[in-house]
Design an enzyme around this catalytic site. Structure first.
Site, PDB file in Angstrom:
ATOM      1  N   ASP A 158      36.399  31.982  -7.226  1.00  0.00           N
ATOM      2  CA  ASP A 158      37.170  33.154  -6.812  1.00  0.00           C
ATOM      3  C   ASP A 158      36.912  34.285  -7.787  1.00  0.00           C
ATOM      4  O   ASP A 158      36.615  34.051  -8.970  1.00  0.00           O
ATOM      5  CB  ASP A 158      38.668  32.829  -6.776  1.00  0.00           C
ATOM      6  N   HIS A 161      46.681  35.523  -6.833  1.00  0.00           N
ATOM      7  CA  HIS A 161      45.816  36.627  -7.271  1.00  0.00           C
ATOM      8  C   HIS A 161      45.428  36.531  -8.745  1.00  0.00           C
ATOM      9  O   HIS A 161      45.116  37.549  -9.373  1.00  0.00           O
ATOM     10  CB  HIS A 161      46.442  37.992  -6.962  1.00  0.00           C
TER      11      HIS A 161
END
Length: 231
Positions: A9, A147
């Site tokens: 990610d 996040h």
């Protein structure tokens, strides 16, 4: 020997690979059970909007590796026969990797990729949305620090393993590349499920002008709409 699955990610300063930068990158090797996570100094101020989403500040990245250094770390971590897996990979993470490797003048290996968002959309058409956090809740996975790169990686791994069951990565590749038949209904958005001919023209025009139909996932939809003279 099967490919090693590496979930990864990126967190970024914004949404545009040509002007924005990666500020954090993380990866998890599901076979070796090892992880990589590092901040990246983007060489530019982090916009307040990005900080509000990721919690990453200029202070946190000021002494971090450059992307060139981070790229070398990632390539070393991903050595061997691997497949890189990310949520929204085809429209986001892969494009940022490509742009950043090019800027750093480091060769990006020709990794095969799997997009967990693409899988979810194809094999769970019953769902109203496909964000990682929605899927986390759907599959009963504990909340994480959303996040932030490594937290999202670990949630994505659990979500994807729930979605594919006992399928191998090789079988996942085959299924993702199978044609699912001609598109006859709007596959997303507020007119999802509506026959294409009945979707308002102004909505289709807006999709075309906004660039939504230029995304890789929507190439077949764009071609179909063009053939039907709807755009």
């Amino acid at each position: 020997m099967a490919r090693r699955a590496i979930y990864y990610d990126t967190e970024t300063t914004g949404l545009k690979p040509d002007t924005d930068r990666i500020i954090e990158i993380a990866a998890y090797d599901a076979h070796k059970k090892t992880s990589l996570c590092t901040f990246v100094n983007p060489g530019m101020p982090i916009p307040a909007e990005s900080t509000s989403i990721t919690g990453i500040t200029d202070e946190m990245v000021k002494d971090a590796p450059t992307f060139k250094q981070a790229a070398e770390m990632l390539v070393e971590f991903c050595e061997g026969d691997v497949v890189l897996i990310a949520h929204n990979n085809d429209n986001f993470d892969k494009h940022f990797l490509t742009a950043e490797f090019k800027r750093a003048e480091v060769e990006l290996p020709k990794y095969p990729y799997v997009d967990t968002l693409k899988w979810a959309r194809k094999y769970r058409p019953d769902l109203p949305k496909y964000s990682l956090q929605y899927l986390r809740e759907l599959y009963g996975i504990d909340a994480n620090n959303a996040h932030r790169a490594l937290d999202d990686v670990m949630v994505m791994k659990q979500v994807f393993e729930k979605m594919i069951g006992d399928l191998t990565i090789e079988e996942v590749f085959i299924l993702l590349n199978q044609k699912s038949g001609p598109i006859t209904q709007m596959p997303f958005g507020k007119h999802r499920g509506t026959p294409l001919a009945k979707v308002p023209k102004h909505y289709l025009s807006w999709l075309a002008k906004s660039g939504a139909l230029d995304k890789e996932d929507n190439a077949e939809l764009k071609e179909t709409l063009s053939k039907l003279a709807l755009i």
